[in-house]
Structure formats: structure tokens, C-alpha cells
Design a protein around this motif. Structure first.
Motif, PDB file in Angstrom:
ATOM      1  N   LYS A  34       0.840  -1.187   0.000  1.00 53.53           N
ATOM      2  CA  LYS A  34       0.000   0.000   0.000  1.00 53.53           C
ATOM      3  C   LYS A  34       0.882   1.247   0.000  1.00 53.53           C
ATOM      4  O   LYS A  34       1.953   1.242   0.612  1.00 53.53           O
ATOM      5  N   SER A  35       0.416   2.309  -0.627  1.00 55.12           N
ATOM      6  CA  SER A  35       1.151   3.575  -0.602  1.00 55.12           C
ATOM      7  C   SER A  35       1.435   3.962   0.844  1.00 55.12           C
ATOM      8  O   SER A  35       0.555   3.848   1.700  1.00 55.12           O
ATOM      9  N   ASN A  36       2.666   4.399   1.086  1.00 59.58           N
ATOM     10  CA  ASN A  36       3.040   4.881   2.417  1.00 59.58           C
ATOM     11  C   ASN A  36       3.344   3.785   3.449  1.00 59.58           C
ATOM     12  O   ASN A  36       3.624   4.098   4.603  1.00 59.58           O
ATOM     13  N   VAL A  37       3.287   2.534   3.039  1.00 60.46           N
ATOM     14  CA  VAL A  37       3.564   1.450   3.993  1.00 60.46           C
ATOM     15  C   VAL A  37       5.065   1.365   4.294  1.00 60.46           C
ATOM     16  O   VAL A  37       5.480   0.754   5.282  1.00 60.46           O
ATOM     17  N   GLY A  38       5.847   2.006   3.405  1.00 55.06           N
ATOM     18  CA  GLY A  38       7.300   1.979   3.593  1.00 55.06           C
ATOM     19  C   GLY A  38       8.010   1.049   2.619  1.00 55.06           C
ATOM     20  O   GLY A  38       9.116   0.588   2.892  1.00 55.06           O
ATOM     21  N   LYS A  39       7.386   0.830   1.467  1.00 54.56           N
ATOM     22  CA  LYS A  39       7.989  -0.081   0.468  1.00 54.56           C
ATOM     23  C   LYS A  39       9.357   0.421   0.020  1.00 54.56           C
ATOM     24  O   LYS A  39      10.325  -0.345  -0.005  1.00 54.56           O
ATOM     25  N   SER A  41      11.274   2.434   1.608  1.00 57.76           N
ATOM     26  CA  SER A  41      12.184   2.398   2.764  1.00 57.76           C
ATOM     27  C   SER A  41      12.704   0.982   3.009  1.00 57.76           C
ATOM     28  O   SER A  41      13.864   0.806   3.377  1.00 57.76           O
ATOM     29  N   ARG A  54      12.776   5.511  -4.549  1.00 56.10           N
ATOM     30  CA  ARG A  54      12.271   6.807  -4.107  1.00 56.10           C
ATOM     31  C   ARG A  54      11.425   6.693  -2.848  1.00 56.10           C
ATOM     32  O   ARG A  54      10.559   5.844  -2.754  1.00 56.10           O
ATOM     33  N   GLY A  56       8.661   8.432  -0.318  1.00 53.70           N
ATOM     34  CA  GLY A  56       7.667   9.501  -0.255  1.00 53.70           C
ATOM     35  C   GLY A  56       7.318  10.079  -1.607  1.00 53.70           C
ATOM     36  O   GLY A  56       6.957  11.237  -1.721  1.00 53.70           O
ATOM     37  N   ASN A 145       5.969  -4.203   8.314  1.00 48.45           N
ATOM     38  CA  ASN A 145       6.886  -3.070   8.501  1.00 48.45           C
ATOM     39  C   ASN A 145       6.388  -2.102   9.589  1.00 48.45           C
ATOM     40  O   ASN A 145       5.237  -2.136   9.985  1.00 48.45           O
ATOM     41  N   LYS A 146       7.280  -1.226  10.024  1.00 49.55           N
ATOM     42  CA  LYS A 146       7.013  -0.212  11.052  1.00 49.55           C
ATOM     43  C   LYS A 146       6.849  -0.845  12.431  1.00 49.55           C
ATOM     44  O   LYS A 146       6.098  -0.362  13.281  1.00 49.55           O
ATOM     45  N   LYS A 149       7.030   1.028  15.719  1.00 52.18           N
ATOM     46  CA  LYS A 149       5.901   1.812  16.231  1.00 52.18           C
ATOM     47  C   LYS A 149       4.993   1.003  17.155  1.00 52.18           C
ATOM     48  O   LYS A 149       3.983   1.517  17.640  1.00 52.18           O
ATOM     49  N   SER A 178      11.462  -3.478  10.573  1.00 46.21           N
ATOM     50  CA  SER A 178      11.444  -2.021  10.688  1.00 46.21           C
ATOM     51  C   SER A 178      12.487  -1.442   9.747  1.00 46.21           C
ATOM     52  O   SER A 178      13.688  -1.665   9.934  1.00 46.21           O
ATOM     53  N   ALA A 179      11.997  -0.733   8.739  1.00 44.48           N
ATOM     54  CA  ALA A 179      12.934  -0.074   7.828  1.00 44.48           C
ATOM     55  C   ALA A 179      13.698   1.001   8.579  1.00 44.48           C
ATOM     56  O   ALA A 179      14.825   1.342   8.226  1.00 44.48           O
ATOM     57  N   GLU A 180      13.065   1.497   9.633  1.00 42.59           N
ATOM     58  CA  GLU A 180      13.676   2.560  10.436  1.00 42.59           C
ATOM     59  C   GLU A 180      14.874   2.041  11.240  1.00 42.59           C
ATOM     60  O   GLU A 180      15.946   2.631  11.212  1.00 42.59           O
TER      61      GLU A 180
HETATM   62  P1  GDP Z   1       6.096   3.861   0.207  1.00 42.27           P
HETATM   63  O1  GDP Z   1       5.086   4.847  -0.281  1.00 42.27           O
HETATM   64  O2  GDP Z   1       5.462   2.566   0.568  1.00 42.27           O
HETATM   65  O3  GDP Z   1       7.294   3.680  -0.685  1.00 42.27           O
HETATM   66  O4  GDP Z   1       6.597   4.419   1.627  1.00 42.27           O
HETATM   67  P2  GDP Z   1       7.921   5.251   2.010  1.00 42.27           P
HETATM   68  O5  GDP Z   1       9.121   4.344   1.997  1.00 42.27           O
HETATM   69  O6  GDP Z   1       7.958   6.487   1.195  1.00 42.27           O
HETATM   70  O7  GDP Z   1       7.608   5.570   3.555  1.00 42.27           O
HETATM   71  C1  GDP Z   1       6.447   6.290   3.934  1.00 42.27           C
HETATM   72  C2  GDP Z   1       6.703   6.951   5.288  1.00 42.27           C
HETATM   73  O8  GDP Z   1       6.834   5.959   6.300  1.00 42.27           O
HETATM   74  C3  GDP Z   1       8.000   7.756   5.316  1.00 42.27           C
HETATM   75  O9  GDP Z   1       7.764   8.899   6.100  1.00 42.27           O
HETATM   76  C4  GDP Z   1       8.984   6.824   6.000  1.00 42.27           C
HETATM   77  O10 GDP Z   1      10.012   7.512   6.682  1.00 42.27           O
HETATM   78  C5  GDP Z   1       8.077   6.093   6.975  1.00 42.27           C
HETATM   79  N1  GDP Z   1       8.572   4.731   7.304  1.00 42.27           N
HETATM   80  C6  GDP Z   1       8.899   3.757   6.422  1.00 42.27           C
HETATM   81  N2  GDP Z   1       9.285   2.639   7.071  1.00 42.27           N
HETATM   82  C7  GDP Z   1       9.230   2.901   8.404  1.00 42.27           C
HETATM   83  C8  GDP Z   1       9.504   2.146   9.599  1.00 42.27           C
HETATM   84  O11 GDP Z   1       9.895   0.973   9.592  1.00 42.27           O
HETATM   85  N3  GDP Z   1       9.277   2.789  10.789  1.00 42.27           N
HETATM   86  C9  GDP Z   1       8.838   4.072  10.856  1.00 42.27           C
HETATM   87  N4  GDP Z   1       8.664   4.586  12.080  1.00 42.27           N
HETATM   88  N5  GDP Z   1       8.582   4.813   9.771  1.00 42.27           N
HETATM   89  C10 GDP Z   1       8.764   4.241   8.553  1.00 42.27           C
END
Ligand code: GDP
Length: 195
Positions: A34-39, A41, A54, A56, A145-146, A149, A178-180
């Protein structure tokens, strides 16, 4: 295959239609979420980079299948994100058509990596995505992911809810990630590149 050098990665192409999908005998790992899931990252974390895939990017603006070549030996395939509320109907239809052609195409990937949010029950769109992966016959795993949190006490119940909602049988690997922080990176790399 043995693990490739993850520092050697190049963007190869962005495919907007089935004619542009890459045919190759190299291992191909397809990432979806899903958009914003952190793919992006997660992919960046695997590659040890900040900005390769890329992060965000404007959700919904990129209905493309992006190919990255890793060390000249494997492809990471970045499937277009889904589930962004503000996307037009035309855009949603483009996503569906592209996914249909990708998943009904013969042998276009070897391992599917579906990324979900460890905090939430998977959405209807996530279930649709999981069905694409399950029905294709290729290997499939899920990344939650995440994880950073979540409170410790929330981890097990959330993983159970994800497994139940996506109807994953016990054979499907579900990796807390956690990508973080980098949690789960080693386990995911082992699953992608078993010795
Ligand atoms: P995409 O749209 O799935 O490619 O998502 P992004 O990689 O652009 O990440 C969306 C937001 O989630 C960004 O603000 C990231 O910094 C944040 N994010 C991604 N992975 C993690 C994680 O494992 N932990 C946390 N806390 N934030 C994350």
C-alpha cells in the motif's frame, strides 16, 4: 543463490505496460505494498541506501513497474503502490490492468514480497494484493513493517491478525520488520537469498 553485493545496484527501467516487462532467467524479487507502507524504505534498507528507491514519492502518480538490477545477478521489482484514497478512477484502473498483466504473465518473477503495516489490520486492497501473489504460484512472503511503532505486547497479536486477515497458512513466512531500525533485515535477506 548466494547473496549478491547489495551495494552494487542500478535502476534499469520503468515499465508502464506488459510489453516492457523484463524477461530474464535471473532471480527476480517483486515488492508490493500500500502507498506509504514503507515499500521504498524497506528496499532502501535492504540495499543499505537512503535514497535509491524513491521515498515519499507522490502516491498514485507512479503506475509503473520499476526494475533494479542488483550486482548484475538479480532483479528487485518495485510494483506500484495501491490504496491511496485520492487516486482517480482512471488511475485505479491503470493499476489493476498493469497488475493483471504482471500476474497473469508467465514467470515474470520468482519471489513475491508483500509489505503491510505491522500496526494495522490489512485492508481490502491488501487482501486483493495477497490474492494476486497467492494465485500466481510463485513463492511468497509477507513483511510487517514499522515494527518500531508497536509496543512489545502488541507484536504477537498484530502478527496473528495479519496472518488471519490475509489468510496466510503456516508455510508463508511473516517477517516483523522495521525499515527505520533495521529489525528483520537479516531474516528477509536470508529468505530472498538462501545460500
Ligand atoms: P512507500 O510509499 O510505501 O514507498 O513508503 P515510504 O518508503 O515512502 O515511507 C512512507 C513513510 O513511512 C515515510 O515517512 C517513512 O520515513 C516512513 N517509514 C517507512 N518505514 C518505516 C519504519 O519501519 N518505521 C517508521 N517509524 N517509519 C517508517
Amino acid at each position: 543463490m548466494t547473496r549478491p553485493n547489495l551495494n552494487k545496484v542500478e535502476f534499469v527501467k520503468s515499465a508502464a505496460s506488459s510489453a516492457q516487462f523484463i524477461q530474464t532467467s535471473m532471480p527476480r524479487i517483486a515488492f508490493a505494498g500500500k502507498s506509504n507502507v514503507g515499500k521504498s524504505s524497506v528496499i532502501n534498507r535492504l540495499l543499505g541506501r537512503r535514497n535509491f528507491a524513491r521515498v515519499g514519492s507522490e502516491p498514485g502518480k507512479t503506475v509503473h513497474v520499476n526494475y533494479f538490477l542488483v550486482d548484475g545477478r538479480a532483479y528487485f521489482i518495485d510494483l506500484p503502490g495501491y490504496g491511496f484514497a485520492k487516486v482517480s478512477r482512471a488511475e485505479k484502473e491503470r493499476w489493476s490492468a498493469l497488475m493483471e498483466s504482471f500476474f497473469t504473465g508467465k514467470g515474470l518473477y520468482d519471489l513475491g514480497v508483500m509489505i503491510v503495516d505491522a500496526r494495522h489490520k490489512p485492508t481490502a486492497d491488501d487482501r486483493t494484493m495477497a490474492e494476486y501473489f497467492k494465485n500466481s504460484g510463485a513463492a511468497f512472503l509477507v513483511v510487517a513493517n514499522k515494527l518500531d511503532k508497536l509496543k512489545k505486547s502488541e507484536i504477537e497479536p498484530n502478527l496473528r491478525l495479519i496472518r488471519e486477515t490475509l489468510e496466510l497458512d503456516e508455510s508463508v513466512l511473516l517477517i516483523p520488520f522495521s525499515a527505520e531500525s533495521g529489525t528483520g533485515r537479516e531474516e528477509l535477506l536470508k529468505a530472498i537469498f538462501p545460500e
